[in-house]
Design a protein around this motif. Structure first.
Motif, PDB file in Angstrom:
ATOM      1  N   SER A 122      -5.052  11.984   6.772  1.00 43.92           N
ATOM      2  CA  SER A 122      -5.354  13.258   5.198  1.00 43.92           C
ATOM      3  C   SER A 122      -4.721  13.037   4.359  1.00 43.92           C
ATOM      4  O   SER A 122      -3.384  12.747   4.850  1.00 43.92           O
ATOM      5  CB  SER A 122      -5.312  14.740   5.988  1.00 43.92           C
ATOM      6  N   ALA A 123      -4.701  12.046   3.034  1.00 39.75           N
ATOM      7  CA  ALA A 123      -3.982  12.332   2.249  1.00 39.75           C
ATOM      8  C   ALA A 123      -4.772  12.255   0.783  1.00 39.75           C
ATOM      9  O   ALA A 123      -6.128  12.586   0.900  1.00 39.75           O
ATOM     10  CB  ALA A 123      -3.644  11.540   2.400  1.00 39.75           C
ATOM     11  N   SER A 124      -4.009  12.703  -0.353  1.00 37.66           N
ATOM     12  CA  SER A 124      -4.719  12.910  -1.676  1.00 37.66           C
ATOM     13  C   SER A 124      -5.261  11.485  -2.020  1.00 37.66           C
ATOM     14  O   SER A 124      -5.980  11.880  -2.923  1.00 37.66           O
ATOM     15  CB  SER A 124      -3.630  13.373  -2.270  1.00 37.66           C
ATOM     16  N   SER A 125      -4.117  10.764  -2.030  1.00 35.05           N
ATOM     17  CA  SER A 125      -4.950   8.981  -2.954  1.00 35.05           C
ATOM     18  C   SER A 125      -3.791   8.417  -1.514  1.00 35.05           C
ATOM     19  O   SER A 125      -2.939   8.375  -1.223  1.00 35.05           O
ATOM     20  CB  SER A 125      -4.491   9.181  -3.960  1.00 35.05           C
ATOM     21  N   LEU A 126      -4.490   7.187  -2.038  1.00 35.72           N
ATOM     22  CA  LEU A 126      -3.803   5.437  -1.348  1.00 35.72           C
ATOM     23  C   LEU A 126      -3.882   4.629  -2.695  1.00 35.72           C
ATOM     24  O   LEU A 126      -5.235   4.470  -3.236  1.00 35.72           O
ATOM     25  CB  LEU A 126      -4.591   5.339  -0.140  1.00 35.72           C
ATOM     26  N   THR A 127      -2.736   4.209  -2.379  1.00 36.84           N
ATOM     27  CA  THR A 127      -2.596   2.683  -3.314  1.00 36.84           C
ATOM     28  C   THR A 127      -2.534   2.147  -3.556  1.00 36.84           C
ATOM     29  O   THR A 127      -1.909   1.200  -2.437  1.00 36.84           O
ATOM     30  CB  THR A 127      -1.897   3.300  -4.597  1.00 36.84           C
ATOM     31  N   MET A 128      -3.383   0.771  -3.352  1.00 32.69           N
ATOM     32  CA  MET A 128      -3.612  -0.716  -3.472  1.00 32.69           C
ATOM     33  C   MET A 128      -2.653  -1.568  -3.937  1.00 32.69           C
ATOM     34  O   MET A 128      -4.025  -1.027  -5.306  1.00 32.69           O
ATOM     35  CB  MET A 128      -4.864  -1.307  -2.260  1.00 32.69           C
ATOM     36  N   MET A 175      -8.826   6.179  -3.502  1.00 31.04           N
ATOM     37  CA  MET A 175      -8.307   5.069  -3.334  1.00 31.04           C
ATOM     38  C   MET A 175      -7.618   4.588  -4.366  1.00 31.04           C
ATOM     39  O   MET A 175      -9.229   3.712  -4.824  1.00 31.04           O
ATOM     40  CB  MET A 175      -8.911   3.807  -1.656  1.00 31.04           C
ATOM     41  N   LYS A 176      -6.802   4.482  -4.838  1.00 32.08           N
ATOM     42  CA  LYS A 176      -6.512   3.869  -6.359  1.00 32.08           C
ATOM     43  C   LYS A 176      -6.403   2.357  -5.805  1.00 32.08           C
ATOM     44  O   LYS A 176      -5.598   1.408  -4.999  1.00 32.08           O
ATOM     45  CB  LYS A 176      -5.246   4.003  -7.241  1.00 32.08           C
ATOM     46  N   ILE A 177      -7.304   1.141  -6.063  1.00 33.09           N
ATOM     47  CA  ILE A 177      -6.704  -0.127  -6.416  1.00 33.09           C
ATOM     48  C   ILE A 177      -6.796  -0.893  -7.418  1.00 33.09           C
ATOM     49  O   ILE A 177      -7.049  -1.225  -8.387  1.00 33.09           O
ATOM     50  CB  ILE A 177      -8.321  -0.566  -5.604  1.00 33.09           C
ATOM     51  N   ARG A 178      -5.619  -1.979  -7.105  1.00 33.26           N
ATOM     52  CA  ARG A 178      -4.853  -2.774  -8.844  1.00 33.26           C
ATOM     53  C   ARG A 178      -4.853  -3.818  -8.705  1.00 33.26           C
ATOM     54  O   ARG A 178      -4.045  -4.180  -7.725  1.00 33.26           O
ATOM     55  CB  ARG A 178      -3.560  -1.598  -9.079  1.00 33.26           C
ATOM     56  N   ALA A 222     -11.474   2.525  -8.393  1.00 35.44           N
ATOM     57  CA  ALA A 222     -11.124   3.480  -7.702  1.00 35.44           C
ATOM     58  C   ALA A 222     -12.620   3.889  -6.063  1.00 35.44           C
ATOM     59  O   ALA A 222     -13.446   3.493  -6.983  1.00 35.44           O
ATOM     60  CB  ALA A 222     -10.535   5.191  -8.119  1.00 35.44           C
ATOM     61  N   ILE A 223     -11.832   4.018  -5.428  1.00 32.00           N
ATOM     62  CA  ILE A 223     -12.592   4.330  -4.233  1.00 32.00           C
ATOM     63  C   ILE A 223     -12.868   6.176  -4.035  1.00 32.00           C
ATOM     64  O   ILE A 223     -11.465   7.056  -3.585  1.00 32.00           O
ATOM     65  CB  ILE A 223     -12.878   4.038  -3.189  1.00 32.00           C
ATOM     66  N   TYR A 224     -13.710   6.847  -4.340  1.00 27.73           N
ATOM     67  CA  TYR A 224     -13.780   8.769  -4.380  1.00 27.73           C
ATOM     68  C   TYR A 224     -14.099   9.914  -3.124  1.00 27.73           C
ATOM     69  O   TYR A 224     -15.590   8.615  -2.449  1.00 27.73           O
ATOM     70  CB  TYR A 224     -14.271   9.362  -5.185  1.00 27.73           C
ATOM     71  N   ASN A 225     -13.611   9.562  -2.070  1.00 31.98           N
ATOM     72  CA  ASN A 225     -14.384  10.503  -1.135  1.00 31.98           C
ATOM     73  C   ASN A 225     -13.825   9.450   0.282  1.00 31.98           C
ATOM     74  O   ASN A 225     -15.660   9.099   0.171  1.00 31.98           O
ATOM     75  CB  ASN A 225     -16.001  11.124  -1.837  1.00 31.98           C
ATOM     76  N   ILE A 226     -13.011   9.364   0.559  1.00 31.92           N
ATOM     77  CA  ILE A 226     -13.326   8.539   1.630  1.00 31.92           C
ATOM     78  C   ILE A 226     -13.880   9.331   2.858  1.00 31.92           C
ATOM     79  O   ILE A 226     -11.696  10.022   3.216  1.00 31.92           O
ATOM     80  CB  ILE A 226     -12.244   7.384   2.390  1.00 31.92           C
ATOM     81  N   THR A 227     -14.268   9.500   3.814  1.00 32.09           N
ATOM     82  CA  THR A 227     -14.278  10.931   4.856  1.00 32.09           C
ATOM     83  C   THR A 227     -14.408  10.500   6.204  1.00 32.09           C
ATOM     84  O   THR A 227     -16.150  10.217   5.506  1.00 32.09           O
ATOM     85  CB  THR A 227     -14.394  12.370   4.868  1.00 32.09           C
ATOM     86  N   MET A 230       0.780  -1.320   0.352  1.00 32.00           N
ATOM     87  CA  MET A 230      -0.042   0.007  -0.152  1.00 32.00           C
ATOM     88  C   MET A 230       0.912   1.620  -0.139  1.00 32.00           C
ATOM     89  O   MET A 230       1.554   1.472   0.410  1.00 32.00           O
ATOM     90  CB  MET A 230      -0.995   0.236   1.556  1.00 32.00           C
ATOM     91  N   GLN A 231       0.864   2.344  -0.873  1.00 29.96           N
ATOM     92  CA  GLN A 231       0.537   3.644  -0.775  1.00 29.96           C
ATOM     93  C   GLN A 231      -0.021   4.897  -0.290  1.00 29.96           C
ATOM     94  O   GLN A 231      -0.988   4.791  -1.222  1.00 29.96           O
ATOM     95  CB  GLN A 231       2.067   3.799  -2.493  1.00 29.96           C
TER      96      GLN A 231
END
Length: 309
Positions: free
Chosen positions: A18-24, A66-69, A96-101, A1-2
């Motif tokens: 708080s982050a702009s993106s999370l990549t799995m 959140m980007k999923i690959r 992708a998953i958008y607006n996780i808050t 994960m990044q």
């Protein structure tokens, strides 16, 4: 994960994530039921809904994307009746998953988490699915819609044999689509299931040999009188299903999503309540006639022995 553009200072000072993106990438997610756990009809498992899980987190969370690959998702469920575990897989999932808050000010601006994924159901049929979760609704409102492409029915046997004690022996899915509006109380929507040449074998558990036995008579009746061989049928008539599924309080998120789809699938393949009752009546009549024939045969043999003596 990044995690990208993570605000470490705010996390250290205020415990906010708080982050702009999370990549799995190249991961595996496994979910399962606990067969040894006693049913609890009192506790509401709405807490398993993703929008409720985010709300209950003990931290301030804000992730834009959140980007999923290439992630595999596996769901296992144990069936006490068959004493077997059924497995459903979603392979090579990307999207992708958008607006996780759960941050109030962020939710005031945008209260929807959008999930947009492409996966391969049972490592075969392409499934495009979109979910929208309401982050502010007290009843955990959300929606899910999707389309499954062509695949062979036999690919479903790792799930249908243990969980439904049904083996798919022929046929193929042409298209399966669904559009469901839901909350913690009720799931409503439409299901379309297009397929060709469906045949099944009904099973019963053989615990002594750790396998299944075939229900021969029931299978014949199912294929002749119950199961709709193709949808649309030979005359081009398409059977769709409007679904209303009231969620039991103890039903968790993934199970309720699946049960709602199953409720919609059954009428499409001919397993509505009216058809099942009519088939049960036919089977009961068949068994009654068989019992009567055996009784008459035994009586005739008894009479022949009496005549000889």
């Amino acid at each position: 994960m990044q995690l990208n553009n993570f605000d470490y200072l705010n996390y250290h000072k205020y415990r906010t994530v708080s982050a702009s993106s999370l990549t799995m990438t190249n991961g595996k997610i496994t979910a399962f039921t606990n067969p040894g756990k006693k049913p609890d009809p009192i506790t509401d498992k709405v807490k398993t809904f993703p929008n409720m899980m985010i709300r209950k987190l003990n931290l301030d969370l804000r992730i834009d994307t959140m980007k999923i690959r290439h992630v595999d998702v596996v769901y296992n469920e144990f069936n006490k009746k068959s004493q077997k575990t059924g497995t459903v897989t979603f392979n090579n999932t990307s999207g992708a998953i958008y607006n996780i808050t759960n941050n109030p000010s962020a939710i005031a601006k945008n209260n929807i988490t959008l999930v947009d994924l492409t996966t391969y159901f049972m490592n075969r049929g392409r499934l495009d699915v979109q979910l929208k979760f309401n982050l502010s609704d007290e009843d955990a409102a959300f929606s899910y819609k999707g389309t499954l492409g062509p695949m062979e029915f036999g690919r479903l046997n790792p799930a249908t044999m243990p969980l439904a004690m049904v083996k798919m022996t022929s046929g193929s899915v042409k298209k399966f689509s669904f559009d469901i509006q839901a909350n913690s109380k009720v799931f409503k929507g439409k299901v379309d299931f297009l397929y060709n040449d469906l045949k099944v074998v009904l099973l019963k558990p053989d615990t002594a040999n750790d396998r299944f036995k075939r229900k021969s008579i029931m299978s014949i009746f199912a294929n002749l009188f119950v199961i709709r061989r193709s949808n649309p049928d030979d005359k081009g008539k398409l059977t769709s299903s409007l679904v209303i599924y009231k969620r039991p309080k103890d039903s968790p998120f993934f199970k309720t999503v699946w049960k709602t789809l199953l409720t919609g699938i059954k009428p499409c393949i001919g397993l509505d309540e009216e058809s099942q009752k009519a088939t049960k009546d036919r089977i009961d009549e068949h068994l009654k006639n068989k019992e009567e024939r055996l009784k008459n045969k035994a009586q005739r043999q008894k009479e022949k022995q009496s005549e000889k003596s």
